[in-house]
Design a protein around this motif. Structure first.
Motif, short mmCIF file in Angstrom:
data_model
loop_
_atom_site.label_atom_id
_atom_site.label_comp_id
_atom_site.label_asym_id
_atom_site.label_seq_id
_atom_site.Cartn_x
_atom_site.Cartn_y
_atom_site.Cartn_z
N MET A 37 0.73 -1.19 0.18
CA MET A 37 -0.10 0.04 0.03
C MET A 37 0.77 1.13 0.00
SD MET A 37 -2.75 1.10 3.03
CE MET A 37 -3.29 2.79 3.03
N SER A 38 0.59 2.11 -0.82
CA SER A 38 1.33 3.36 -1.00
C SER A 38 0.83 4.37 -0.22
CB SER A 38 1.75 3.72 -2.55
OG SER A 38 0.56 3.74 -3.25
N ALA A 39 1.66 5.43 0.16
CA ALA A 39 1.20 6.48 0.86
C ALA A 39 0.00 7.31 0.16
CB ALA A 39 2.13 7.54 1.24
N GLY A 40 -0.91 7.63 0.70
CA GLY A 40 -2.07 8.44 0.00
C GLY A 40 -2.97 7.56 -0.79
N GLU A 41 -2.60 6.31 -0.77
CA GLU A 41 -3.55 5.38 -1.65
C GLU A 41 -4.96 5.39 -1.02
OE1 GLU A 41 -3.50 1.24 -3.84
OE2 GLU A 41 -1.86 1.69 -2.51
N GLN A 42 -6.06 5.53 -2.00
CA GLN A 42 -7.49 5.61 -1.53
C GLN A 42 -7.86 4.12 -0.86
OE1 GLN A 42 -8.69 8.59 -2.21
NE2 GLN A 42 -10.87 8.16 -1.26
N ILE A 43 -8.54 4.35 0.18
CA ILE A 43 -9.08 3.08 1.04
C ILE A 43 -10.49 2.80 0.66
CG2 ILE A 43 -9.29 1.71 3.01
CD1 ILE A 43 -6.53 2.40 2.50
N GLY A 44 -11.03 1.72 0.28
CA GLY A 44 -12.47 1.34 0.00
C GLY A 44 -12.70 0.16 0.89
N VAL A 45 -13.91 0.71 1.63
CA VAL A 45 -14.40 -0.43 2.75
C VAL A 45 -15.66 -1.15 2.16
CG1 VAL A 45 -15.37 -0.90 5.04
CG2 VAL A 45 -13.44 0.50 4.65
N ARG A 46 -15.89 -2.42 2.24
CA ARG A 46 -16.97 -3.00 1.76
C ARG A 46 -17.37 -4.37 2.60
NH1 ARG A 46 -14.00 -4.79 -2.94
NH2 ARG A 46 -14.62 -7.03 -3.40
N ARG A 47 -18.78 -4.59 2.61
CA ARG A 47 -19.22 -5.77 3.43
C ARG A 47 -19.07 -6.96 2.50
NH1 ARG A 47 -24.96 -6.09 6.73
NH2 ARG A 47 -24.92 -8.24 6.89
N LEU A 48 -18.62 -8.03 2.83
CA LEU A 48 -18.58 -9.09 2.11
C LEU A 48 -19.55 -9.85 2.60
CD1 LEU A 48 -14.72 -9.85 2.14
CD2 LEU A 48 -15.92 -8.33 0.70
N ARG A 49 -20.49 -10.11 1.65
CA ARG A 49 -21.39 -11.56 1.79
C ARG A 49 -20.90 -12.69 1.59
NH1 ARG A 49 -26.09 -8.60 3.84
NH2 ARG A 49 -25.91 -6.43 3.01
N SER A 50 -21.38 -14.05 1.96
CA SER A 50 -20.94 -15.02 1.89
C SER A 50 -20.06 -15.54 0.76
CB SER A 50 -21.64 -16.27 2.70
OG SER A 50 -22.09 -17.13 1.65
N PRO A 51 -20.58 -15.47 -0.43
CA PRO A 51 -19.65 -15.88 -1.64
C PRO A 51 -18.41 -14.92 -1.56
CG PRO A 51 -22.08 -15.50 -2.17
CD PRO A 51 -21.65 -14.85 -0.81
N ASP A 52 -18.36 -13.66 -1.45
CA ASP A 52 -17.43 -12.65 -1.19
C ASP A 52 -16.18 -13.32 -0.33
OD1 ASP A 52 -18.56 -11.14 -3.34
OD2 ASP A 52 -19.48 -10.07 -1.82
N VAL A 53 -16.64 -13.59 0.84
CA VAL A 53 -15.76 -13.94 1.92
C VAL A 53 -15.09 -15.10 1.70
CG1 VAL A 53 -15.39 -14.85 4.46
CG2 VAL A 53 -17.31 -13.20 3.72
N PHE A 54 -15.78 -16.07 0.89
CA PHE A 54 -14.96 -17.22 0.44
C PHE A 54 -14.21 -16.96 -0.76
CE2 PHE A 54 -18.55 -19.54 2.44
CZ PHE A 54 -17.93 -20.54 3.22
N ALA A 55 -14.41 -16.14 -1.53
CA ALA A 55 -13.66 -15.57 -2.58
C ALA A 55 -12.38 -14.81 -2.26
CB ALA A 55 -14.54 -14.92 -3.56
N GLN A 56 -12.52 -14.29 -0.97
CA GLN A 56 -11.44 -13.41 -0.44
C GLN A 56 -10.64 -14.11 0.55
OE1 GLN A 56 -10.43 -10.34 -1.42
NE2 GLN A 56 -12.20 -9.97 -3.14
N LEU A 57 -10.72 -15.49 0.81
CA LEU A 57 -10.30 -16.17 1.88
C LEU A 57 -8.77 -16.10 1.97
CD1 LEU A 57 -12.04 -19.78 2.19
CD2 LEU A 57 -11.82 -17.72 3.82
N ASP A 58 -7.87 -16.11 0.67
CA ASP A 58 -6.52 -15.84 1.12
C ASP A 58 -6.24 -14.50 1.46
OD1 ASP A 58 -5.31 -18.28 0.45
OD2 ASP A 58 -5.78 -18.23 -1.58
N GLY A 59 -6.75 -13.63 0.88
CA GLY A 59 -6.49 -12.10 1.38
C GLY A 59 -6.78 -11.88 2.84
N LEU A 60 -7.93 -12.53 3.55
CA LEU A 60 -8.26 -12.23 4.79
C LEU A 60 -7.35 -13.19 5.62
CD1 LEU A 60 -12.03 -12.69 4.38
CD2 LEU A 60 -11.13 -10.72 5.23
N ALA A 61 -6.74 -14.06 5.13
CA ALA A 61 -5.95 -14.95 5.85
C ALA A 61 -4.33 -14.35 6.11
CB ALA A 61 -5.66 -16.30 5.42
N ALA A 62 -4.24 -13.76 4.99
CA ALA A 62 -2.88 -12.95 4.85
C ALA A 62 -2.83 -11.89 5.78
CB ALA A 62 -2.44 -12.50 3.55
N VAL A 63 -4.07 -11.22 5.98
CA VAL A 63 -4.09 -10.16 7.04
C VAL A 63 -3.76 -10.79 8.62
CG1 VAL A 63 -5.53 -8.32 8.19
CG2 VAL A 63 -5.17 -8.52 5.59
#
Ligand SMILES: CC(C)(COP(=O)(O)OP(=O)(O)OC[C@H]1O[C@@H](n2cnc3c(N)ncnc32)[C@H](O)[C@@H]1OP(=O)(O)O)[C@@H](O)C(=O)NCCC(=O)NCCS
Length: 176
Positions: free
Chosen positions: A1-27
């Motif tokens: 993440m570079s300085a000043g980069e825009q952050i977007g927040v969104r609610r993940l419904r269950s298919p999105d949570v499964f799709a983002q499992l690797d990113g969530l696990a990495a955090v």
């Protein structure tokens, strides 16, 4: 993440949570590697972090939790959950859990943004009272006090850091 980069927040419904499992696990993996007391002990692998989020994803699917993620471009840099499941006599109460921001993205307002969104989503789900607990003396305690959470008190020796040292916990609440 570079300085000043825009952050977007969104609610993940269950298919999105499964799709983002690797990113969530990495955090989660990065946060535990950084020594934070968030339920898990060292050594803690990416596979274990993924397993943890598979469990959360199942609860999102059942409507027992809601989960939000913060993105810097395509990179998932932070996450938070609201536990919605409550006993029949506390339908208005939710609990904040697993507020996690990767070390490379800290002190840029990601956690504050996640909490603002989490509170809004919780209210939309009919929750008017939220509670949470956090390690006493760590950064999160300052964050919660700054965004209007009320401190109840400290429970000594409540949990362990990943390396086995004990830590105290501070309990907070907020009326929405
Ligand atoms: C706590 C945590 C979520 C904060 O994430 P973050 O994105 O860096 O926080 P923000 O940038 O939104 O911080 C907003 C404000 O909170 C306070 N704050 C956040 N981290 C802090 C720290 N380490 N020390 C002191 N104050 C801190 C500051 O007032 C900050 O504003 P400022 O940067 O203008 O001074 C992150 O450090 C983390 O993931 N820690 C490990 C996991 C954890 O403890 N989670 C909480 C479990 S309940």
């Amino acid at each position: 993440m570079s300085a000043g980069e825009q952050i977007g927040v969104r609610r993940l419904r269950s298919p999105d949570v499964f799709a983002q499992l690797d990113g969530l696990a990495a955090v989660l993996h990065d946060v535990v590697e950084g020594g934070a007391s968030v339920s898990y002990m060292a050594p803690f692998s990416h596979a274990q972090a993924r397993e943890a989020f598979e469990g959360f994803a199942a609860e999102v699917e059942q409507g027992r939790r809601l989960l939000l993620a913060a993105f810097a471009g395509d990179e998932l840099v932070g996450t938070v959950q609201v536990i919605l499941a409550a006993p029949p006599n506390q339908p208005h109460r939710g609990e904040i859990a697993k507020l996690l921001v990767r070390r490379s993205a800290r002190r840029r307002g990601v956690a504050q943004l996640l909490m603002e969104h989490a509170e809004r989503e919780a209210l939309a789900e009919g929750k008017t009272l939220l509670v949470l607990d956090t390690v006493t003396g760590d950064g999160a305690e300052c964050l919660y006090a700054r965004i209007g959470w009320i401190k109840v008190g400290v429970i000594p020796g409540y949990a362990l850091y990943p390396d086995g040292r004990p830590c105290d916990t501070t309990v907070f609440w907020k009326s929405l």
